[in-house]
Design an enzyme around this catalytic site. Structure first.
Site, PDB file in Angstrom:
ATOM      1  CE1 TYR A 129      -3.699   2.274   0.690  1.00 33.40           C
ATOM      2  CE2 TYR A 129      -2.580   3.068   2.138  1.00 33.40           C
ATOM      3  CZ  TYR A 129      -3.158   3.627   1.854  1.00 33.40           C
ATOM      4  OH  TYR A 129      -4.009   4.229   2.305  1.00 33.40           O
ATOM      5  CE  LYS A 145      -3.635   5.319  -1.343  1.00 34.12           C
ATOM      6  NZ  LYS A 145      -4.205   5.618  -2.139  1.00 34.12           N
TER       7      LYS A 145
HETATM    8  N1  LIG Z   1      -9.377   7.342   4.928  1.00 32.48           N
HETATM    9  C1  LIG Z   1      -7.991   7.172   5.270  1.00 32.48           C
HETATM   10  O1  LIG Z   1      -7.954   8.204   6.463  1.00 32.48           O
HETATM   11  C2  LIG Z   1      -7.517   7.136   4.309  1.00 32.48           C
HETATM   12  C3  LIG Z   1      -6.135   7.766   4.411  1.00 32.48           C
HETATM   13  C4  LIG Z   1      -4.487   7.952   3.656  1.00 32.48           C
HETATM   14  C5  LIG Z   1      -5.508   7.611   2.794  1.00 32.48           C
HETATM   15  N2  LIG Z   1      -6.506   7.302   1.752  1.00 32.48           N
HETATM   16  C6  LIG Z   1      -7.050   7.090   0.760  1.00 32.48           C
HETATM   17  O2  LIG Z   1      -7.910   7.338   0.313  1.00 32.48           O
HETATM   18  C7  LIG Z   1      -9.420   6.963  -0.544  1.00 32.48           C
HETATM   19  C8  LIG Z   1     -10.580   6.400  -0.156  1.00 32.48           C
HETATM   20  O3  LIG Z   1     -10.627   5.592   1.127  1.00 32.48           O
HETATM   21  P1  LIG Z   1     -11.314   5.940   2.471  1.00 32.48           P
HETATM   22  O4  LIG Z   1     -10.659   5.796   3.330  1.00 32.48           O
HETATM   23  O5  LIG Z   1     -12.573   6.608   1.440  1.00 32.48           O
HETATM   24  O6  LIG Z   1     -12.312   3.890   1.521  1.00 32.48           O
HETATM   25  P2  LIG Z   1     -13.220   2.844   1.161  1.00 32.48           P
HETATM   26  O7  LIG Z   1     -13.272   1.748   1.076  1.00 32.48           O
HETATM   27  O8  LIG Z   1     -14.770   3.707   2.176  1.00 32.48           O
HETATM   28  O9  LIG Z   1     -14.165   3.714  -0.220  1.00 32.48           O
HETATM   29  C9  LIG Z   1     -12.786   3.056  -1.343  1.00 32.48           C
HETATM   30  C10 LIG Z   1     -14.163   2.690  -2.358  1.00 32.48           C
HETATM   31  O10 LIG Z   1     -13.788   2.557  -3.691  1.00 32.48           O
HETATM   32  C11 LIG Z   1     -13.853   1.485  -4.275  1.00 32.48           C
HETATM   33  N3  LIG Z   1     -13.067   0.927  -4.682  1.00 32.48           N
HETATM   34  C12 LIG Z   1     -11.929   0.330  -4.479  1.00 32.48           C
HETATM   35  N4  LIG Z   1     -11.333  -0.826  -5.727  1.00 32.48           N
HETATM   36  C13 LIG Z   1     -11.759   0.319  -6.897  1.00 32.48           C
HETATM   37  C14 LIG Z   1     -11.427  -0.324  -7.916  1.00 32.48           C
HETATM   38  N5  LIG Z   1     -10.397  -0.776  -8.388  1.00 32.48           N
HETATM   39  N6  LIG Z   1     -11.712   0.367  -9.362  1.00 32.48           N
HETATM   40  C15 LIG Z   1     -13.263   1.450  -8.979  1.00 32.48           C
HETATM   41  N7  LIG Z   1     -13.437   1.385  -7.313  1.00 32.48           N
HETATM   42  C16 LIG Z   1     -12.506   1.181  -6.278  1.00 32.48           C
HETATM   43  C17 LIG Z   1     -14.555   0.648  -3.325  1.00 32.48           C
HETATM   44  O11 LIG Z   1     -15.708   0.438  -3.332  1.00 32.48           O
HETATM   45  C18 LIG Z   1     -15.231   1.441  -2.124  1.00 32.48           C
HETATM   46  O12 LIG Z   1     -16.393   1.958  -2.163  1.00 32.48           O
HETATM   47  C19 LIG Z   1      -8.442   5.922  -0.505  1.00 32.48           C
HETATM   48  O13 LIG Z   1      -7.250   5.833  -1.601  1.00 32.48           O
HETATM   49  C20 LIG Z   1      -7.355   5.400   0.401  1.00 32.48           C
HETATM   50  O14 LIG Z   1      -5.906   4.928  -0.107  1.00 32.48           O
HETATM   51  C21 LIG Z   1      -7.826   7.039   3.040  1.00 32.48           C
END
Ligand SMILES: NC(=O)c1ccc[n+]([C@@H]2O[C@H](COP(=O)([O-])OP(=O)(O)OC[C@H]3O[C@@H](n4cnc5c(N)ncnc54)[C@H](O)[C@@H]3O)[C@@H](O)[C@H]2O)c1
Length: 300
Positions: A165, A169
């Site tokens: 991951y 990233k």
């Molecule tokens: N939540 C945090 O604190 C955090 C921190 C750092 C980075 N992020 C990043 O933020 C982004 C959103 O994460 P989140 O926390 O909302 O997670 P989440 O799991 O709630 O949402 C991610 C969404 O992406 C969709 N998805 C996954 N693979 C896919 C694909 N191949 N094609 C299309 N859709 C796809 C999933 O179905 C899901 O609805 C991600 O890139 C995650 O790595 C989140």
């Protein structure tokens, strides 16, 4: 008030969490939005069109304009279809928010098999390539575009059991910075956010801070980076719980000796690591410029 009326945005992974919040905000500011989401499990398995469709229903109910797409960002055909949906339905694409991704579950390095590695790199890093490449031609042709990528503190700063991951990233940071350089002549700005939010993916990792980490507290930065007024390109902005701050890459001016020896390195390593005198290179040649200066050259 900031508006996005007339703009067309693609938000990937917009059926839940951060992507949903971004899509709702961009639509409320007037953008027509392609709500993409595979609708799969946290490990990347399965898929359902309902996840994206439910957010489209929310946007429509609030008087906004949106269309659903359930393709995976992990294939180039999926990326083309996601952007194709914007072009077919709304006639253009101005904004791409690359947000989709799955963690594939965090495992120790020794347990990281090919399938898990490729699924994590595919949804995050390759996904950014697929959707951005499909949008690039139309953006270059219209001389305007905004791409907002999603990196992570895990990639920027590291975390045990998160190697795949983190690599995906940090790869996105490299993609962001170099694409920003390429996009400059075509009016395309490419930035990244490093969000912090209470979502399905984050689980309980933030503990007591969770109640302050509504994903909607991240989206205003996405809206600004996606707007014509965005003043920067190639930057990484950390945002969560109401705090916004740049994460930047500096290069220490360091130690210089044209006749460097291993002993010399040992004796002067503290100076090489000293952060008090540093520069913030905007691209790779800027950093090479530090060495050029030490050799008495003013520009290369
Ligand atoms: N939540 C945090 O604190 C955090 C921190 C750092 C980075 N992020 C990043 O933020 C982004 C959103 O994460 P989140 O926390 O909302 O997670 P989440 O799991 O709630 O949402 C991610 C969404 O992406 C969709 N998805 C996954 N693979 C896919 C694909 N191949 N094609 C299309 N859709 C796809 C999933 O179905 C899901 O609805 C991600 O890139 C995650 O790595 C989140």
């Amino acid at each position: 008030m900031m508006e996005l009326t007339g703009r067309v945005a693609v938000v990937t992974g917009a059926g839940r969490g951060l992507g949903r919040a971004h899509a709702l905000l961009l639509a409320s500011l007037g953008a027509a939005v392609v709500v993409n989401d595979l609708g799969g499990g946290l490990d990347g398995s399965g898929g359902s069109a309902e996840t994206a469709e439910s957010v489209v229903a929310e946007i429509t109910l609030a008087g906004g304009i949106a269309v659903a797409n359930a393709d995976s960002v992990a294939t180039s055909a999926g990326g083309a279809e996601i952007v194709g949906t914007a072009l077919r339905e709304f006639g253009r694409v101005d904004i791409v928010v690359n947000n989709a991704g799955t963690t594939g579950g965090l495992v120790g390095f020794g347990d990281l098999d090919d399938e898990r590695l490729m699924s994590v790199l595919g949804s995050h890093l390759i996904g950014c390539f697929n959707v951005s490449r499909a949008a690039w031609g139309p953006m270059v042709a219209q001389g305007y575009g905004r791409i907002v990528n999603t990196t992570s503190g895990v990639g920027l700063f590291g975390m045990g059991k998160g190697v795949a991951y983190a690599a995906a990233k940090m790869g996105i940071v490299g993609l962001t910075r170099s694409l920003a350089v390429e996009g400059e002549v075509s009016g395309i700005k490419v930035n990244a956010i490093a969000p912090i939010a209470a979502t399905r993916m984050a689980g309980t990792v933030f503990g007591a801070l969770d109640e302050h980490l509504d994903p909607a507290r991240v989206s205003p930065v996405v809206a600004y980076l996606a707007h014509a007024d965005c003043p920067v390109t190639g930057r990484v902005i950390s945002v969560g719980g109401g705090r916004v701050g740049e994460v930047f890459l500096g290069a220490a001016r360091g130690y210089f000796n044209a006749d460097l020896t291993p002993d010399d390195v040992r004796e002067n390593f503290d100076t090489a690591l000293d952060h008090t005198d540093f520069v913030l290179p905007l691209d790779a040649m800027d950093e090479v410029g530090i060495t050029a200066t030490m050799h008495g050259l003013s520009g290369i």
